[in-house]
Enzyme design. Structure first.
Site, PDB file in Angstrom:
ATOM      1  N   GLY A  35       0.850  -1.192   0.000  1.00  0.00           N
ATOM      2  CA  GLY A  35       0.000   0.000   0.000  1.00  0.00           C
ATOM      3  C   GLY A  35       0.882   1.237   0.000  1.00  0.00           C
ATOM      4  N   ARG A  36       0.364   2.306   0.558  1.00  0.00           N
ATOM      5  CA  ARG A  36       1.088   3.592   0.522  1.00  0.00           C
ATOM      6  C   ARG A  36       2.490   3.466   1.110  1.00  0.00           C
ATOM      7  NH1 ARG A  36      -3.801   4.431   2.497  1.00  0.00           N
ATOM      8  NH2 ARG A  36      -5.240   5.835   1.432  1.00  0.00           N
ATOM      9  N   ILE A  37       2.566   2.917   2.339  1.00  0.00           N
ATOM     10  CA  ILE A  37       3.864   2.909   3.032  1.00  0.00           C
ATOM     11  C   ILE A  37       4.796   1.891   2.387  1.00  0.00           C
ATOM     12  CG2 ILE A  37       5.001   2.532   5.264  1.00  0.00           C
ATOM     13  CD1 ILE A  37       2.323   3.479   6.577  1.00  0.00           C
TER      14      ILE A  37
ATOM     15  N   ARG B 127       2.132  -3.579  12.640  1.00  0.00           N
ATOM     16  CA  ARG B 127       1.498  -3.834  13.927  1.00  0.00           C
ATOM     17  C   ARG B 127       2.128  -5.081  14.531  1.00  0.00           C
ATOM     18  NH1 ARG B 127       0.015   0.611  13.930  1.00  0.00           N
ATOM     19  NH2 ARG B 127      -2.101   1.437  14.074  1.00  0.00           N
TER      20      ARG B 127
ATOM     21  N   ARG C 279      -2.378  -8.309  -0.307  1.00  0.00           N
ATOM     22  CA  ARG C 279      -3.487  -9.046   0.281  1.00  0.00           C
ATOM     23  C   ARG C 279      -4.023 -10.034  -0.757  1.00  0.00           C
ATOM     24  NH1 ARG C 279      -8.271  -5.473   2.597  1.00  0.00           N
ATOM     25  NH2 ARG C 279      -6.812  -3.918   1.853  1.00  0.00           N
TER      26      ARG C 279
ATOM     27  N   THR D 107       7.196  -2.367  11.132  1.00  0.00           N
ATOM     28  CA  THR D 107       6.704  -1.045  11.553  1.00  0.00           C
ATOM     29  C   THR D 107       5.189  -1.005  11.374  1.00  0.00           C
ATOM     30  OG1 THR D 107       7.089  -0.176   9.326  1.00  0.00           O
ATOM     31  CG2 THR D 107       8.826   0.205  10.937  1.00  0.00           C
TER      32      THR D 107
ATOM     33  N   HIS E  56       7.373   2.365  18.958  1.00  0.00           N
ATOM     34  CA  HIS E  56       6.272   2.783  18.075  1.00  0.00           C
ATOM     35  C   HIS E  56       6.447   4.239  17.619  1.00  0.00           C
ATOM     36  CE1 HIS E  56       1.890   1.616  16.963  1.00  0.00           C
ATOM     37  NE2 HIS E  56       2.379   2.483  16.100  1.00  0.00           N
TER      38      HIS E  56
ATOM     39  N   GLY F 274       6.974   5.094  14.229  1.00  0.00           N
ATOM     40  CA  GLY F 274       6.853   5.194  12.767  1.00  0.00           C
ATOM     41  C   GLY F 274       6.430   6.570  12.282  1.00  0.00           C
TER      42      GLY F 274
ATOM     43  N   GLU G 218       1.909  -3.904  23.369  1.00  0.00           N
ATOM     44  CA  GLU G 218       2.560  -2.635  23.720  1.00  0.00           C
ATOM     45  C   GLU G 218       1.976  -2.066  25.009  1.00  0.00           C
ATOM     46  OE1 GLU G 218       2.462   0.043  20.370  1.00  0.00           O
ATOM     47  OE2 GLU G 218       3.253  -1.499  19.039  1.00  0.00           O
TER      48      GLU G 218
HETATM   49  C1  DGY Z   1      -0.538   4.477  12.634  1.00  0.00           C
HETATM   50  O1  DGY Z   1      -0.786   5.562  12.092  1.00  0.00           O
HETATM   51  O2  DGY Z   1      -1.244   3.501  12.491  1.00  0.00           O
HETATM   52  C2  DGY Z   1       0.694   4.412  13.487  1.00  0.00           C
HETATM   53  O3  DGY Z   1       0.904   3.178  14.018  1.00  0.00           O
HETATM   54  C3  DGY Z   1       0.667   5.442  14.604  1.00  0.00           C
HETATM   55  O4  DGY Z   1       0.890   6.649  14.056  1.00  0.00           O
END
Ligand code: DGY
Length: 318
Positions: free
Chosen positions: A155-157, A236, A177, A234, A283, A285, A265
């Site tokens: 996706g985007r990231i 979940r 997916r 990065t 956490h 990111g 967490e």
């Molecule tokens: C998100 O945006 O889902 C990150 O984990 C927290 O900024």
């Protein structure tokens, strides 16, 4: 009656610059996540709440906030929110996609370099005064150029990370997916998940936390990874079975891991804490001034739209 908005944490911007005049804004002021009782107390009477990934919004919270119309999640991920429970009570849920894409991709790439080049061990040597000067055999790491990066979740990231990896001379493959191929983009090529695990020197996770991605990487999948591969997460924590990851690191199946997220967490599996082949971040990111400001603006703007009776721009997807 004046519209009321409650933010579960202090926001990184001056809300007055974004929120319509007349909206009453309050926030939880302690420097920690509110308990669910504190959240409900603070949000009593609010029409909109700005939430963080550390807030659990479920039916029991919603039932105690009958006037609530909108949950504006200040994050792209929203697995902390029971969206079905919100929908059943006609509470809109929005999130902040786009706002943190670059920051998160930069952090993932940073972790990748940090683990491959053993930053953590190098820093410990210097800081503890144990460094004895240059050595041709000291802390030899791994070069990125020519190696394969497997991106799980394109996706985007994931795409933003692919661009960075490509600029470093890496070969990039990605799975999506349901393993559906994606249109060629000149950056990454599609690889089914099983092949991606077998071929990648680095695997970086960028899929959302859903029931189907829970423990996507468990004993079996970690054993199917290329021996010595490095895992970056990065996304979940729940995407990785942390106990299985510890086992894979202990038997040296993996060469290391860079983690920004954890299954429970802020608790981190004790088997990770003492390891020198893992880099552990809390956490972070989206933790840049730029991203956090964009995220707050995005959440507040949607909250104002909903309070004005307009459709939000960033409803969470189905
Ligand atoms: C998100 O945006 O889902 C990150 O984990 C927290 O900024």
């Amino acid at each position: 009656m004046r519209a009321r908005l409650f933010a579960t944490r202090r926001l990184p911007i001056d809300h007055a610059e974004v929120v319509d005049t007349g909206v009453l804004v309050a926030s939880f002021e302690a420097d920690r996540a509110p308990t669910s009782e504190e959240l409900v107390d603070g949000a009593r009477g609010a029409h909109a709440i700005v939430t963080q990934v550390s807030d659990r919004i479920d039916g029991s919270v919603l039932d105690r906030l009958p006037g609530l119309r909108h949950v504006a999640q200040m994050a792209v991920g929203f697995d902390n929110i029971d969206v079905a429970a919100c929908r059943a009570r006609k509470v809109l849920v929005t999130h902040t996609p786009d706002a943190l894409t670059d920051s998160t991709a930069e952090l993932a790439f940073g972790l990748l370099v940090a683990v491959a080049r053993r930053f953590h061990e190098g820093q410990a040597l210097v800081r503890t005064g144990s460094w004895r000067g240059f050595s041709p055999t000291l802390l030899l790491g791994r070069e990125l150029v020519g190696s394969t990066l497997g991106i799980v979740g394109y996706g985007r990231i994931g795409r933003a990370l692919a661009v960075r990896a490509k600029a470093f001379g890496m070969r990039v493959i990605a799975s999506t997916r349901r393993d559906a191929p994606f249109a060629p983009d000149g950056v990454a090529s599609h690889a089914p998940f099983a092949r991606l695990l077998a071929e990648s020197d680095f695997v970086s996770l960028h899929c959302p936390a859903t029931p189907s991605t829970r423990h996507l990487l468990g004993d079996e999948e970690l054993a199917a990874m290329k021996p010595g591969a490095i895992l970056i997460n990065t996304a979940r924590g729940t995407v990785v079975d942390e106990a299985a990851l510890v086992r894979a690191l202990e038997r040296r199946q993996l060469g290391g891991a860079g983690l920004d997220v954890y299954e429970r967490e802020p608790v981190v599996h004790p088997g990770l804490l003492g390891r020198s082949d893992v880099v552990l971040l809390p956490h972070l990111g989206s933790a840049t001034q730029e991203a956090r400001a964009r995220m707050a603006v995005c959440a507040l703007e949607d909250a104002c739209r909903v309070l004005r009776g307009e459709a939000p721009l960033h409803p969470v997807p189905d």
